[in-house]
Design a protein around this motif. Structure first.
Motif, PDB file in Angstrom:
ATOM      1  N   ILE A  41      63.026 -44.592  15.864  1.00  0.00           N
ATOM      2  CA  ILE A  41      62.132 -44.152  14.794  1.00  0.00           C
ATOM      3  C   ILE A  41      62.757 -44.535  13.457  1.00  0.00           C
ATOM      4  O   ILE A  41      63.919 -44.229  13.203  1.00  0.00           O
ATOM      5  CB  ILE A  41      61.910 -42.628  14.857  1.00  0.00           C
ATOM      6  CG1 ILE A  41      61.376 -42.228  16.243  1.00  0.00           C
ATOM      7  CG2 ILE A  41      60.964 -42.174  13.760  1.00  0.00           C
ATOM      8  CD1 ILE A  41      61.417 -40.740  16.496  1.00  0.00           C
ATOM      9  N   VAL A  42      61.988 -45.190  12.614  1.00  0.00           N
ATOM     10  CA  VAL A  42      62.449 -45.559  11.277  1.00  0.00           C
ATOM     11  C   VAL A  42      61.700 -44.738  10.245  1.00  0.00           C
ATOM     12  O   VAL A  42      60.476 -44.639  10.285  1.00  0.00           O
ATOM     13  CB  VAL A  42      62.244 -47.066  11.007  1.00  0.00           C
ATOM     14  CG1 VAL A  42      62.424 -47.369   9.521  1.00  0.00           C
ATOM     15  CG2 VAL A  42      63.220 -47.888  11.809  1.00  0.00           C
ATOM     16  N   ILE A  43      62.468 -44.133   9.333  1.00  0.00           N
ATOM     17  CA  ILE A  43      61.882 -43.419   8.195  1.00  0.00           C
ATOM     18  C   ILE A  43      62.125 -44.278   6.962  1.00  0.00           C
ATOM     19  O   ILE A  43      63.274 -44.563   6.612  1.00  0.00           O
ATOM     20  CB  ILE A  43      62.522 -42.030   8.009  1.00  0.00           C
ATOM     21  CG1 ILE A  43      62.366 -41.194   9.290  1.00  0.00           C
ATOM     22  CG2 ILE A  43      61.894 -41.300   6.832  1.00  0.00           C
ATOM     23  CD1 ILE A  43      63.049 -39.839   9.224  1.00  0.00           C
ATOM     24  N   CYS A  44      61.060 -44.732   6.317  1.00  0.00           N
ATOM     25  CA  CYS A  44      61.179 -45.596   5.152  1.00  0.00           C
ATOM     26  C   CYS A  44      60.413 -44.977   3.989  1.00  0.00           C
ATOM     27  O   CYS A  44      59.730 -43.960   4.144  1.00  0.00           O
ATOM     28  CB  CYS A  44      60.660 -47.007   5.452  1.00  0.00           C
ATOM     29  SG  CYS A  44      58.930 -47.071   5.971  1.00  0.00           S
ATOM     30  N   GLY A  45      60.532 -45.607   2.830  1.00  0.00           N
ATOM     31  CA  GLY A  45      59.870 -45.098   1.647  1.00  0.00           C
ATOM     32  C   GLY A  45      60.762 -45.220   0.427  1.00  0.00           C
ATOM     33  O   GLY A  45      61.948 -45.544   0.539  1.00  0.00           O
ATOM     34  N   PRO A  46      60.237 -44.951  -0.770  1.00  0.00           N
ATOM     35  CA  PRO A  46      61.023 -45.080  -2.006  1.00  0.00           C
ATOM     36  C   PRO A  46      62.224 -44.142  -2.016  1.00  0.00           C
ATOM     37  O   PRO A  46      62.254 -43.135  -1.303  1.00  0.00           O
ATOM     38  CB  PRO A  46      60.019 -44.708  -3.110  1.00  0.00           C
ATOM     39  CG  PRO A  46      58.671 -44.838  -2.486  1.00  0.00           C
ATOM     40  CD  PRO A  46      58.844 -44.555  -1.038  1.00  0.00           C
ATOM     41  N   SER A  47      63.209 -44.447  -2.836  1.00  0.00           N
ATOM     42  CA  SER A  47      64.360 -43.573  -3.006  1.00  0.00           C
ATOM     43  C   SER A  47      63.899 -42.225  -3.552  1.00  0.00           C
ATOM     44  O   SER A  47      63.071 -42.164  -4.459  1.00  0.00           O
ATOM     45  CB  SER A  47      65.366 -44.197  -3.987  1.00  0.00           C
ATOM     46  OG  SER A  47      65.838 -45.420  -3.496  1.00  0.00           O
ATOM     47  N   SER A  88      66.030 -38.686   3.459  1.00  0.00           N
ATOM     48  CA  SER A  88      67.252 -37.989   3.880  1.00  0.00           C
ATOM     49  C   SER A  88      67.009 -36.496   4.065  1.00  0.00           C
ATOM     50  O   SER A  88      67.625 -35.860   4.922  1.00  0.00           O
ATOM     51  CB  SER A  88      68.364 -38.216   2.855  1.00  0.00           C
ATOM     52  OG  SER A  88      68.733 -39.580   2.811  1.00  0.00           O
ATOM     53  N   SER A  89      66.119 -35.920   3.260  1.00  0.00           N
ATOM     54  CA  SER A  89      65.795 -34.498   3.415  1.00  0.00           C
ATOM     55  C   SER A  89      65.196 -34.233   4.790  1.00  0.00           C
ATOM     56  O   SER A  89      65.481 -33.206   5.419  1.00  0.00           O
ATOM     57  CB  SER A  89      64.809 -34.058   2.326  1.00  0.00           C
ATOM     58  OG  SER A  89      65.389 -34.176   1.049  1.00  0.00           O
ATOM     59  N   LEU A  90      64.387 -35.149   5.263  1.00  0.00           N
ATOM     60  CA  LEU A  90      63.779 -34.988   6.585  1.00  0.00           C
ATOM     61  C   LEU A  90      64.771 -35.299   7.696  1.00  0.00           C
ATOM     62  O   LEU A  90      64.914 -34.516   8.650  1.00  0.00           O
ATOM     63  CB  LEU A  90      62.548 -35.905   6.703  1.00  0.00           C
ATOM     64  CG  LEU A  90      61.851 -35.955   8.067  1.00  0.00           C
ATOM     65  CD1 LEU A  90      61.339 -34.574   8.470  1.00  0.00           C
ATOM     66  CD2 LEU A  90      60.713 -36.969   8.059  1.00  0.00           C
ATOM     67  N   ALA A  91      65.479 -36.426   7.577  1.00  0.00           N
ATOM     68  CA  ALA A  91      66.334 -36.882   8.673  1.00  0.00           C
ATOM     69  C   ALA A  91      67.614 -36.061   8.773  1.00  0.00           C
ATOM     70  O   ALA A  91      67.971 -35.568   9.854  1.00  0.00           O
ATOM     71  CB  ALA A  91      66.668 -38.361   8.487  1.00  0.00           C
ATOM     72  N   PHE A  92      68.318 -35.901   7.656  1.00  0.00           N
ATOM     73  CA  PHE A  92      69.643 -35.274   7.695  1.00  0.00           C
ATOM     74  C   PHE A  92      69.592 -33.774   7.428  1.00  0.00           C
ATOM     75  O   PHE A  92      70.188 -32.984   8.153  1.00  0.00           O
ATOM     76  CB  PHE A  92      70.578 -35.957   6.684  1.00  0.00           C
ATOM     77  CG  PHE A  92      70.977 -37.346   7.093  1.00  0.00           C
ATOM     78  CD1 PHE A  92      72.044 -37.563   7.943  1.00  0.00           C
ATOM     79  CD2 PHE A  92      70.268 -38.451   6.647  1.00  0.00           C
ATOM     80  CE1 PHE A  92      72.412 -38.829   8.336  1.00  0.00           C
ATOM     81  CE2 PHE A  92      70.618 -39.734   7.024  1.00  0.00           C
ATOM     82  CZ  PHE A  92      71.694 -39.926   7.875  1.00  0.00           C
ATOM     83  N   GLU A  93      68.876 -33.396   6.372  1.00  0.00           N
ATOM     84  CA  GLU A  93      68.918 -31.993   5.967  1.00  0.00           C
ATOM     85  C   GLU A  93      67.951 -31.118   6.748  1.00  0.00           C
ATOM     86  O   GLU A  93      67.999 -29.895   6.617  1.00  0.00           O
ATOM     87  CB  GLU A  93      68.640 -31.896   4.463  1.00  0.00           C
ATOM     88  CG  GLU A  93      69.688 -32.600   3.622  1.00  0.00           C
ATOM     89  CD  GLU A  93      69.466 -32.413   2.141  1.00  0.00           C
ATOM     90  OE1 GLU A  93      69.227 -31.269   1.716  1.00  0.00           O
ATOM     91  OE2 GLU A  93      69.506 -33.420   1.413  1.00  0.00           O
ATOM     92  N   LEU A 126      66.398 -43.565  12.106  1.00  0.00           N
ATOM     93  CA  LEU A 126      67.091 -44.341  11.083  1.00  0.00           C
ATOM     94  C   LEU A 126      66.378 -44.207   9.747  1.00  0.00           C
ATOM     95  O   LEU A 126      65.149 -44.319   9.677  1.00  0.00           O
ATOM     96  CB  LEU A 126      67.142 -45.832  11.444  1.00  0.00           C
ATOM     97  CG  LEU A 126      67.813 -46.258  12.734  1.00  0.00           C
ATOM     98  CD1 LEU A 126      66.774 -46.437  13.824  1.00  0.00           C
ATOM     99  CD2 LEU A 126      68.573 -47.561  12.542  1.00  0.00           C
ATOM    100  N   VAL A 127      67.169 -43.937   8.693  1.00  0.00           N
ATOM    101  CA  VAL A 127      66.664 -44.097   7.333  1.00  0.00           C
ATOM    102  C   VAL A 127      66.985 -45.534   6.943  1.00  0.00           C
ATOM    103  O   VAL A 127      68.149 -45.908   6.842  1.00  0.00           O
ATOM    104  CB  VAL A 127      67.344 -43.102   6.368  1.00  0.00           C
ATOM    105  CG1 VAL A 127      66.895 -43.352   4.945  1.00  0.00           C
ATOM    106  CG2 VAL A 127      67.029 -41.677   6.785  1.00  0.00           C
ATOM    107  N   GLU A 128      65.977 -46.365   6.767  1.00  0.00           N
ATOM    108  CA  GLU A 128      66.226 -47.799   6.651  1.00  0.00           C
ATOM    109  C   GLU A 128      65.160 -48.476   5.795  1.00  0.00           C
ATOM    110  O   GLU A 128      64.016 -48.033   5.727  1.00  0.00           O
ATOM    111  CB  GLU A 128      66.259 -48.422   8.053  1.00  0.00           C
ATOM    112  CG  GLU A 128      66.750 -49.841   8.134  1.00  0.00           C
ATOM    113  CD  GLU A 128      68.084 -50.059   7.469  1.00  0.00           C
ATOM    114  OE1 GLU A 128      68.065 -50.452   6.285  1.00  0.00           O
ATOM    115  OE2 GLU A 128      69.138 -49.853   8.098  1.00  0.00           O
TER     116      GLU A 128
END
Length: 951
Positions: free
Chosen positions: A51-57, A62-67, A557-559
């Motif tokens: 699964i890839v999470i993409c989008g603007p900075s 990261s809030s979704l994937a890591f936090e 992945l945040v990519e």
């Protein structure tokens, strides 16, 4: 007992199978996620997929994937610990969400390399060094460092065969040496007689004499020239006397065993009475000399253990010495002008006066630049004499005052690490290097590139005994080496310090470690693993991620990389903007649906990213007037290359990982150019010459190094905006009434408005020892960092806490009537950082964000004309749209008279460059060559260019 709402949600989400038994769906179900800027999201993520999470900075990736995902999974793991462990962490905050179902155990691999200790190396974090220690313990053989022969320890049978083979038909004596000492007295004489040995052979430079100790008295002491031996037997060496030889040797071994071993030598000799000597090693020893290796143990190869660490460097591999290049950073200055920097300090005024008097006495010219003084004068100033102790004596005096903190800090400024001369940087004591595996010592394994080390292990033929003893060890080493090569770090060595790795290299090593662990049913969360990778290496990385998924794991992945997004099975796009303008799910689903989505900004860039536009500026190097010419660069793995860099142009240095890009730009060009421009810089890597520096007046490195380690350092303080913002609050009536000064709003001033409990940090750290440090919001200020009474002082209805919690995009409207602040904020927005909060700790910024903040500062406070900017992958963490913004900013710099040279792999940047310099063709020893240079169009048609294939 309360029911966990998550378990309640699981029961509501279950589906009955044909037998009526409830089954849990094969997907992660999140509901009501409001972490940071996420806006009450409800998501379903398929398990066992990529699964890839993409989008603007700043859009909430990261809030979704890591936090959210990783933190909640970590929290649940901690909940499973014992009550004793949980008593330290019961305040661990839960992510802001309603429920999470089917969340597997999580492993987070971030791009930040937080290791700072010098003791950590690639070999230790991959555990390969631990396996190598076991391999040496099982299979290593000692070699004599003088004769380069394997040490031997023969049993009686083997020794007898050696005698028969090498001394056949010779008649002589079997002798056991006596170590004569005064402490022995005549005790040994009676013991020998008691054990049945009556004859002694005495040899000195003049004579050979046999003494019967039962009849003749012996002297109480012996000269150093005289050698004494017990005669074990006198015989002719013949194959028929094999048993007699064995018995005689056995008697010698028994004699050493029953009596004190220190009385006798470690070997038995055969002497024919004339000039033939044959050494018989009955203990582990060199066959040609008395060298005896140390006892073999795993501790001997452990530089973190006193038994293995080099005593000179204590296992660090380097020592700190005073560096003349730091003491005299600009040799073009004279002594009078302050060439010797420590003597320019006010505290060293007396030493400088003494130096000037000394120079006058010794007739040393103080107006002549340091580099024009002859060697004799330089040595005099450095070493001094009886009246002036010299620079060396000045620092020796300070060494005696190291118990004072400020003295230690002062001394550290003028020291540099130098490879330890005793161990050569390998950190182990000399005794460890006598052991070898298949002829290769410990230094071979630590200094070889990982790819070559893998090939060496694969090419060895192991004996049946070796394979039986070490097959599991060898298999584990090979598996780890294979994974490391596959993730694209095969150019590294085991001895490479971990703290010198980039964030991308560190993350890929951690990824290889996880492959070696072979876990399944886990959730892997990765943060841009393609950072620092050339497009050629991305294929290998994607195959690694696919392997992790095939083991039964879920990979998130945040990519931003185009190829990774195309390889994903499921895509989540966050947006539409950054900060408060983000936090929404713009798309979730399969790639085939994603790429055709007309509302997706990311998909729009992917559909049009392959277009190659003509360069904005023409360059023809042979005829181009303004250029830097770097000749004979041969530092690290650079192969004596000559590079020409056009000035007033946008230049990109590309190449595969480890090909020498940083060695060329950061460690060779920058320090060499800085020294020519009289800027303090470290010693450059070796090069022949540098021409063209007269076209420049300044050079700046804008890399991804941390901006500050202090958590009180903020973007508004870094850009010097906070002073003006604080002054705005001083116009409030309460501030005027109580005569509050700007320091009241500072987070660094005690006694002001900052929270006295957390001292303006907003959080408290709890060291769990057995787990990562837990960071909790301050109980008293709830993370706001200020006292409650600060809120009474406002500006346009906002107090200082509100302002620091604003993004720069929000603050742009608030300070619309303040031209200075508005200009600074607009500059920050230009480099794509408008989503940052004014009060966000700088220590939390990613490497790419920190680099763009540095670019913004350069735009604000320096003139770009005749300025050279050196950048190191500034697109880290940037969305396609933000990369486009950054490219426009860099082109604006060039149009304003600046020159930009950057290390980059991003194809979007490479297509926009005026000139590309490509190094390669591989990493490590196989890199460092100049493959191609030219415009993107030139490289596209260049058959030697690897980058051109992807343009």
């Amino acid at each position: 007992m309360t029911i966990d709402p998550v378990l309640n949600h699981v029961s509501q989400s279950t589906i009955n199978n044909q037998d009526g038994v409830p089954t849990i769906p094969k997907k992660i179900i999140l509901k009501g996620v409001r972490q940071n800027n996420l806006q009450n999201l409800s998501l379903e993520l398929p398990l066992n997929q990529m699964i890839v999470i993409c989008g603007p900075s700043g859009s909430g990736k990261s809030s979704l994937a890591f936090e959210t995902l990783h933190t909640e999974a970590q929290r649940r793991f901690i909940e499973s610990l014992s009550h004793y462990a949980k008593q330290f962490i019961q305040k661990l905050p839960k992510p802001n969400l309603e429920s999470a179902c089917n969340l597997p155990p999580s492993i987070a691999l971030e791009q930040k390399n937080g290791i700072r200790t010098s003791r950590s190396s690639v070999g230790t974090i991959t555990e390969i060094q631990d396996y190598l220690r076991l391999l040496f313990d099982k299979l290593a053989l000692p070699y004599c460092p003088l004769h380069n022969k394997p040490c031997q320890a023969l049993d009686v049978s083997q020794a007898s065969k050696k005698l028969i083979d090498e001394a056949s038909l010779k008649r002589g004596y079997l002798l056991l040496p006596i170590n004569w000492t005064r402490q022995m007295g005549l005790k040994w004489q009676g013991h020998l007689i008691q054990h049945g040995f009556y004859r002694i052979l005495s040899i000195d430079k003049d004579s050979i004499k046999i003494i019967n100790i039962n009849e003749s008295p012996l002297p109480k002491s012996s000269s150093q020239e005289k050698k004494w031996y017990v005669i074990l037997d006198r015989l002719e060496i013949n194959v028929t006397d094999f048993q007699r030889i064995c018995d005689s040797l056995e008697n010698g071994v028994r004699l050493r065993t029953h009596l004190e071993k220190d009385w006798f030598g470690k070997n038995i000799f055969f002497f024919d009475g004339k000039d033939f000597w044959l050494r018989i090693n009955l203990e582990l020893q060199c066959p040609d000399c008395d060298f005896q290796p140390p006892n073999l143990s795993t501790g001997l190869f452990n530089f973190n253990s006193p038994s293995g660490a080099c005593p000179h460097c204590k296992g660090f591999g380097n020592i700190l010495e005073f560096d003349i290049n730091k003491i005299i950073p600009n040799p073009n200055l004279s002594i009078q002008q302050g060439a010797i920097e420590p003597f320019t300090m006010p505290s060293a005024a007396r030493e400088k006066r003494t130096l000037l008097k000394f120079c006058q006495k010794q007739k040393i010219p103080v107006e002549v630049p340091w580099n024009q003084l002859n060697q004799e004068h330089q040595d005099l100033i450095w070493n001094g004499d009886n009246h002036f102790k010299g620079i060396q004596g000045f620092f020796n005096k300070l060494e005696n005052k190291k118990y004072k903190m400020h003295v230690r800090v002062f001394i550290s400024r003028y020291r540099s690490a130098r490879t330890c001369p005793e161990c050569g940087g390998l950190r182990l004591r000399k005794e460890a290097y006598v052991y070898r595996v298949h002829g290769q010592g410990w230094d071979f394994f630590l200094n070889q590139q990982l790819s070559k080390l893998k090939n060496w292990f694969e090419g060895q033929s192991w004996s049946q005994y070796e394979w039986q003893m070490g097959h599991e060890i060898i298999s584990q080493i090979l598996a780890r080496l294979n994974y490391l090569v596959r993730v694209g770090v095969g150019y590294l060595t085991l001895n490479r310090a971990t703290r010198t790795l980039s964030g991308g290299e560190y993350q890929r090593i951690m990824l290889a470690n996880q492959l070696g662990n072979e876990l399944s049913q886990a959730l892997y969360v990765l943060d841009e693993p393609t950072i620092g990778l050339h497009p050629q290496d991305n294929d290998q990385l994607i195959s690694i991620i696919q392997d992790i998924k095939k083991m039964g794991n879920t990979v998130v992945l945040v990519e931003h990389d185009e190829k990774v997004i195309q390889s994903a099975e499921y895509i989540i796009e966050m947006g539409p903007g950054s900060g408060i303008h983000g936090g929404q799910v713009m798309f979730q689903g399969r790639y085939s649906d994603f790429i055709e989505n007309p509302h997706s900004v990311t998909a729009q860039f992917l559909r049009t990213s392959s277009s190659l536009q003509p360069p904005r500026r023409e360059v023809s190097l042979p005829d181009y007037k303004y250029k830097l010419e770097l000749k004979g660069a041969c530092g690290h793995n650079l192969k004596n290359i000559n590079v020409m860099i056009p000035l007033n142009r946008f230049v990109v240095i590309s190449g595969v990982s480890g090909s020498g890009k940083s060695s060329l730009l950061i460690e060779t060009l920058y320090p060499a150019l800085a020294r020519e421009l009289n800027i303090k810089a470290p010693q450059p890597l070796p090069l022949a010459s540098l021409d063209g520096h007269t076209f420049l007046k300044n050079v700046s490195v804008i890399d991804q190094s941390p901006l500050a380690r202090n958590s009180r350092s903020l973007p508004v303080t870094y850009l010097k905006m906070f002073d003006e913002i604080r002054n705005l609050f001083l116009t409030h009536p309460i501030a005027i009434q109580y005569q509050i000064d700007p320091g009241y709003f500072s987070l660094n001033v005690e006694g002001g408005g900052r929270c006295p409990h957390c001292k303006g940090l907003g959080f408290q750290e709890i060291d769990l020892v057995f787990l990562d440090t837990v960071i909790l919001p301050c109980e008293h200020c709830q993370g706001e960092r200020y006292k409650a009474e600060v809120k009474q002082i406002t500006y346009k209805g906002y107090h200082i806490i509100d302002v620091l919690n604003m993004t720069f995009d929000q603050a742009f409207d608030l300070f619309a009537d303040r031209p200075g602040l508005r200009y600074q904020i607009q500059t920050l927005r230009q480099v794509g950082l408008g989503y940052l909060k004014l009060g966000q700790p700088i220590s939390t910024l990613s490497g790419g964000e920190a680099q763009r903040l540095k670019i913004a500062k350069e735009l604000l406070f320096s003139s770009p004309k005749r300025q050279l900017y050196l950048l190191d992958e500034p697109t880290t963490g940037l969305h396609f749209r933000e990369v486009e913004q950054l490219i426009n900013v860099l082109h604006q710099l060039v149009d304003s008279g600046a020159s930009v040279v950057m290390i980059e792999h991003n194809l979007q940047v490479l297509r926009s460059a005026d000139w590309i310099i490509e190094l390669g063709p591989e990493g490590g020893d196989n890199g460092g060559y100049l493959l191609a240079q030219g415009s993107p169009y030139n490289l596209k048609s260049n058959k030697h260019s690897i980058t051109g294939k992807y343009l």
